[in-house]
Design an enzyme around this catalytic site. Structure first.
Site, PDB file in Angstrom:
ATOM      1  CG  HIS A 199      -1.984   0.987   1.249  1.00 36.63           C
ATOM      2  ND1 HIS A 199      -3.245   0.717   1.708  1.00 36.63           N
ATOM      3  CD2 HIS A 199      -2.012   2.284   0.856  1.00 36.63           C
ATOM      4  CE1 HIS A 199      -4.007   1.796   1.600  1.00 36.63           C
ATOM      5  NE2 HIS A 199      -3.268   2.774   1.095  1.00 36.63           N
ATOM      6  CD  GLU A 235      -3.966  -2.432   0.663  1.00 36.93           C
ATOM      7  OE1 GLU A 235      -4.717  -3.398   0.484  1.00 36.93           O
ATOM      8  OE2 GLU A 235      -3.631  -2.028   1.782  1.00 36.93           O
ATOM      9  CG  HIS A 262      -8.069  -2.065   8.066  1.00 39.62           C
ATOM     10  ND1 HIS A 262      -7.731  -1.726   9.344  1.00 39.62           N
ATOM     11  CD2 HIS A 262      -7.396  -1.225   7.255  1.00 39.62           C
ATOM     12  CE1 HIS A 262      -6.909  -0.694   9.301  1.00 39.62           C
ATOM     13  NE2 HIS A 262      -6.679  -0.374   8.056  1.00 39.62           N
TER      14      HIS A 262
HETATM   15  N1  PXP Z   1      -6.848  -3.546   3.184  1.00 35.39           N
HETATM   16  C1  PXP Z   1      -6.616  -2.221   3.043  1.00 35.39           C
HETATM   17  C2  PXP Z   1      -7.341  -1.493   1.976  1.00 35.39           C
HETATM   18  C3  PXP Z   1      -5.692  -1.555   3.858  1.00 35.39           C
HETATM   19  O1  PXP Z   1      -5.480  -0.255   3.701  1.00 35.39           O
HETATM   20  C4  PXP Z   1      -4.987  -2.297   4.820  1.00 35.39           C
HETATM   21  C5  PXP Z   1      -3.954  -1.618   5.680  1.00 35.39           C
HETATM   22  O2  PXP Z   1      -2.946  -1.104   4.879  1.00 35.39           O
HETATM   23  C6  PXP Z   1      -5.264  -3.664   4.941  1.00 35.39           C
HETATM   24  C7  PXP Z   1      -6.193  -4.268   4.115  1.00 35.39           C
HETATM   25  C8  PXP Z   1      -4.555  -4.548   5.931  1.00 35.39           C
HETATM   26  O3  PXP Z   1      -4.900  -4.150   7.220  1.00 35.39           O
HETATM   27  P1  PXP Z   1      -4.075  -4.697   8.470  1.00 35.39           P
HETATM   28  O4  PXP Z   1      -2.691  -4.130   8.334  1.00 35.39           O
HETATM   29  O5  PXP Z   1      -4.817  -4.149   9.644  1.00 35.39           O
HETATM   30  O6  PXP Z   1      -4.083  -6.175   8.397  1.00 35.39           O
END
Ligand code: PXP
Length: 237
Positions: A43, A70, A190
């Site tokens: 990301h 992402e 997330h």
């Molecule tokens: N999906 C998206 C769109 C995110 O922005 C993130 C965090 O960068 C995640 C998934 C993964 O989240 P986590 O780091 O809490 O597992």
């Protein structure tokens, strides 16, 4: 079985805290795959505090599974993704200075913009996923802009899970069912972790992929990356 895509942003964050290349992000990506991860997620953010823009073409070169980039399709992001041609691009409406993504798109209010972005990505053969809250109107909105998949924001699910798992997962169950009916694939991510992942996977029909970073990398401090990836894969079986 839902696929596990490991978000390696936190590994880049540690590397960026010093000069040099420790830990080595490319090696980490290859190792995650060797340990069983079925995808690698990054990301990039404008301040490059996690993965840097320069890491992306290098990662594309070494990632042999599914590469998911992402982020917010603003500034350099689109150019980078179109050039790199990852397997999937997940569009996220995060502000440049946000600590972490905390909500999904308004796919109705941003219909024209998302339709144009999705078309440009799909033209290059890149699968398009749109990060949304589990809300029926947003699922339909994502379908209408031409996305292949949606990714449900699971932050609120994770927050409510310890107290009331059934209530926490209910909107996800409903929206995943709708997604299947109208023909759009379902990803999620997330704050998923070893406590809340198995229940989510059991309850959310047709879940295709989860992307997990923060908890998985934190667990790896105790159990090691190889064990942890196996532990997360077990939750998805
Ligand atoms: N999906 C998206 C769109 C995110 O922005 C993130 C965090 O960068 C995640 C998934 C993964 O989240 P986590 O780091 O809490 O597992």
């Amino acid at each position: 079985m839902a696929r596990l895509s490991v978000n390696i942003n936190k590994i880049a964050l540690i590397r960026n805290s010093r000069k040099g290349n420790l830990p080595d992000l490319l090696k980490a990506a290859r190792d995650c795959e060797a340990f069983g991860a079925q995808g690698i997620t990054v990301h990039p953010r404008p301040d490059e505090r996690h993965v840097r823009y320069a890491d992306i073409p290098e990662l594309k070169r070494v990632v042999a599974t599914e590469f998911n980039i992402e982020g917010n399709p603003a500034g350099k992001f689109m150019e980078l993704v179109l050039q790199t041609q990852p397997t999937q691009c997940t569009l996220v409406p995060d502000a440049p200075d946000v600590l972490t993504s905390d909500q999904g798109w308004d796919t109705i209010g941003n219909k024209a913009f998302l339709t144009e972005v999705a078309a440009r990505l799909r033209e290059k053969g890149i699968r398009v996923s749109i990060f949304i809250d589990p809300d029926e109107r947003q699922v339909e909105g994502a379908k209408a802009v031409g996305a292949d998949r949606i990714e449900f924001y699971t932050g609120n699910y994770a927050l409510m899970f310890p107290e009331n798992p059934a209530r926490a997962v209910e909107p996800h169950r409903r929206c995943a069912r709708l997604a299947q009916e109208i023909g759009i694939g379902v990803n999620a991510g997330h704050d998923l972790n070893l406590d809340n992942l198995h229940y989510y996977k059991e309850e959310v029909e047709g879940l295709l992929e989860v992307s997990i970073g923060h908890a998985l990398i934190s667990d790896a401090l105790y159990y090691g990356l190889q064990n942890v990836i196996q532990m997360y894969l077990r939750q998805l079986r």
